[in-house]
Scaffold this motif. Structure first.
Motif, PDB file in Angstrom:
ATOM      1  N   VAL A 116     -77.041 107.613  97.422  1.00  0.00           N
ATOM      2  CA  VAL A 116     -77.575 108.511  96.634  1.00  0.00           C
ATOM      3  C   VAL A 116     -77.372 109.239  95.893  1.00  0.00           C
ATOM      4  O   VAL A 116     -76.308 109.999  95.706  1.00  0.00           O
ATOM      5  N   GLN A 117     -77.809 108.886  94.597  1.00  0.00           N
ATOM      6  CA  GLN A 117     -77.711 109.742  93.194  1.00  0.00           C
ATOM      7  C   GLN A 117     -77.105 111.038  93.466  1.00  0.00           C
ATOM      8  O   GLN A 117     -77.777 111.808  93.634  1.00  0.00           O
ATOM      9  N   GLY A 118     -75.410 111.199  92.717  1.00  0.00           N
ATOM     10  CA  GLY A 118     -75.148 112.806  92.526  1.00  0.00           C
ATOM     11  C   GLY A 118     -75.396 113.600  94.244  1.00  0.00           C
ATOM     12  O   GLY A 118     -74.948 114.296  94.160  1.00  0.00           O
ATOM     13  N   ALA A 119     -75.358 112.538  95.357  1.00  0.00           N
ATOM     14  CA  ALA A 119     -75.166 113.626  97.158  1.00  0.00           C
ATOM     15  C   ALA A 119     -73.511 113.450  97.091  1.00  0.00           C
ATOM     16  O   ALA A 119     -73.096 112.538  96.611  1.00  0.00           O
ATOM     17  N   GLN A 120     -73.465 114.665  97.597  1.00  0.00           N
ATOM     18  CA  GLN A 120     -72.248 115.307  98.377  1.00  0.00           C
ATOM     19  C   GLN A 120     -71.777 114.669 100.060  1.00  0.00           C
ATOM     20  O   GLN A 120     -72.568 115.383 100.445  1.00  0.00           O
ATOM     21  N   VAL A 121     -71.719 113.038 100.058  1.00  0.00           N
ATOM     22  CA  VAL A 121     -71.664 113.101 101.742  1.00  0.00           C
ATOM     23  C   VAL A 121     -69.857 113.720 102.260  1.00  0.00           C
ATOM     24  O   VAL A 121     -68.833 113.326 102.030  1.00  0.00           O
ATOM     25  N   LYS A 122     -70.805 114.280 103.098  1.00  0.00           N
ATOM     26  CA  LYS A 122     -70.167 115.058 104.556  1.00  0.00           C
ATOM     27  C   LYS A 122     -70.058 114.484 105.412  1.00  0.00           C
ATOM     28  O   LYS A 122     -70.791 114.150 106.228  1.00  0.00           O
ATOM     29  N   THR A 123     -68.912 114.165 106.108  1.00  0.00           N
ATOM     30  CA  THR A 123     -68.679 113.626 107.203  1.00  0.00           C
ATOM     31  C   THR A 123     -68.123 114.438 108.314  1.00  0.00           C
ATOM     32  O   THR A 123     -67.206 115.010 108.038  1.00  0.00           O
ATOM     33  N   PHE A 124     -68.742 113.647 109.729  1.00  0.00           N
ATOM     34  CA  PHE A 124     -68.176 114.468 110.539  1.00  0.00           C
ATOM     35  C   PHE A 124     -67.687 114.021 111.596  1.00  0.00           C
ATOM     36  O   PHE A 124     -68.905 112.998 111.926  1.00  0.00           O
ATOM     37  N   PRO A 125     -67.154 114.881 112.740  1.00  0.00           N
ATOM     38  CA  PRO A 125     -66.517 113.344 114.154  1.00  0.00           C
ATOM     39  C   PRO A 125     -68.125 113.453 115.057  1.00  0.00           C
ATOM     40  O   PRO A 125     -68.257 112.232 115.709  1.00  0.00           O
ATOM     41  N   SER A 126     -68.934 113.528 114.501  1.00  0.00           N
ATOM     42  CA  SER A 126     -70.245 113.117 115.869  1.00  0.00           C
ATOM     43  C   SER A 126     -71.350 113.563 114.900  1.00  0.00           C
ATOM     44  O   SER A 126     -71.421 114.596 114.249  1.00  0.00           O
ATOM     45  N   THR A 127     -72.414 113.036 115.100  1.00  0.00           N
ATOM     46  CA  THR A 127     -74.001 113.444 115.235  1.00  0.00           C
ATOM     47  C   THR A 127     -74.223 115.531 115.807  1.00  0.00           C
ATOM     48  O   THR A 127     -74.644 116.119 114.870  1.00  0.00           O
TER      49      THR A 127
END
Length: 192
Positions: free
Chosen positions: A153-164
């Motif tokens: 996704v253009q310009g998106a800041q992707v943040k990952t988390f340990p679980s949904t």
């Protein structure tokens, strides 16, 4: 086939060789099947009134019943499930995984038992379309195929988390604008 290695769904894992479960004869002799999953993930696997329930629990229990063995559930983080299978820490994984070429090289999958797909889960008036995600903070669970989608996704800041569940908590706390999740999880969450 002399092994049980059922997978429902998948994640990108750099396993050097395909996972191998215990031979079926050994599993039957032990009287138990060790199944790994990543709870809670409604409506698939969760506790209700102190009892495990959900679609994946029922599936695992039915498989064990048909084999004439007991189930021993192992709980692990999603991104480690297939790694643990490759290390022979359990006999199988029941957890929704998107089937990818990388995962097919690492594990055997059962025939899909349901078809789902990803969806955007957001707060009221949040970005509800792929186009609206442009430039937004998107939360995803680590190890999911949604990470790859979000990174596109253009310009998106992707943040990952340990679980949904952790990603959902971040959305609720407005630390992200939206999360990408399985549509069944989203429907169940929206109905709570």
């Amino acid at each position: 086939m002399n092994r049980v290695s059922v997978m429902l769904g998948l994640t990108l894992l750099p396993l050097s060789q395909a996972a191998q479960a215990r031979p079926l004869s050994e599993l039957l002799k032990s009287g138990k099947i060790v199944i790994a999953t990543d709870p809670p993930y409604k409506p698939f696997f969760y506790e209700e009134g102190g009892k495990l329930t959900g679609f994946e629990v029922e599936l695992g229990e039915e498989l064990a019943r048909r084999l004439g063995v007991k189930v021993e559930w192992k709980y692990n983080k999603f991104d480690t499930l297939l790694i643990g299978l490759g290390q022979n820490r359990y006999d199988m994984v029941i957890a929704s995984h998107g089937i990818t070429p990388e995962r097919l090289r690492a594990v055997d999958f059962s025939a899909p038992d349901y078809c789902s797909g990803g969806t955007i889960l957001t707060t009221t008036n949040g970005p509800a379309t792929a186009a609206a995600l442009k430039g937004k903070a998107i939360g995803v669970a680590v190890g999911t195929t949604y990470s790859k989608i979000a990174s596109g996704v253009q310009g998106a800041q992707v943040k990952t988390f340990p679980s949904t569940t952790a990603a959902l908590q971040a959305l609720t706390a407005r630390k992200v604008d939206a999360i990408l999740v399985d549509q069944f999880f989203a429907y169940d969450t929206a109905s709570d």
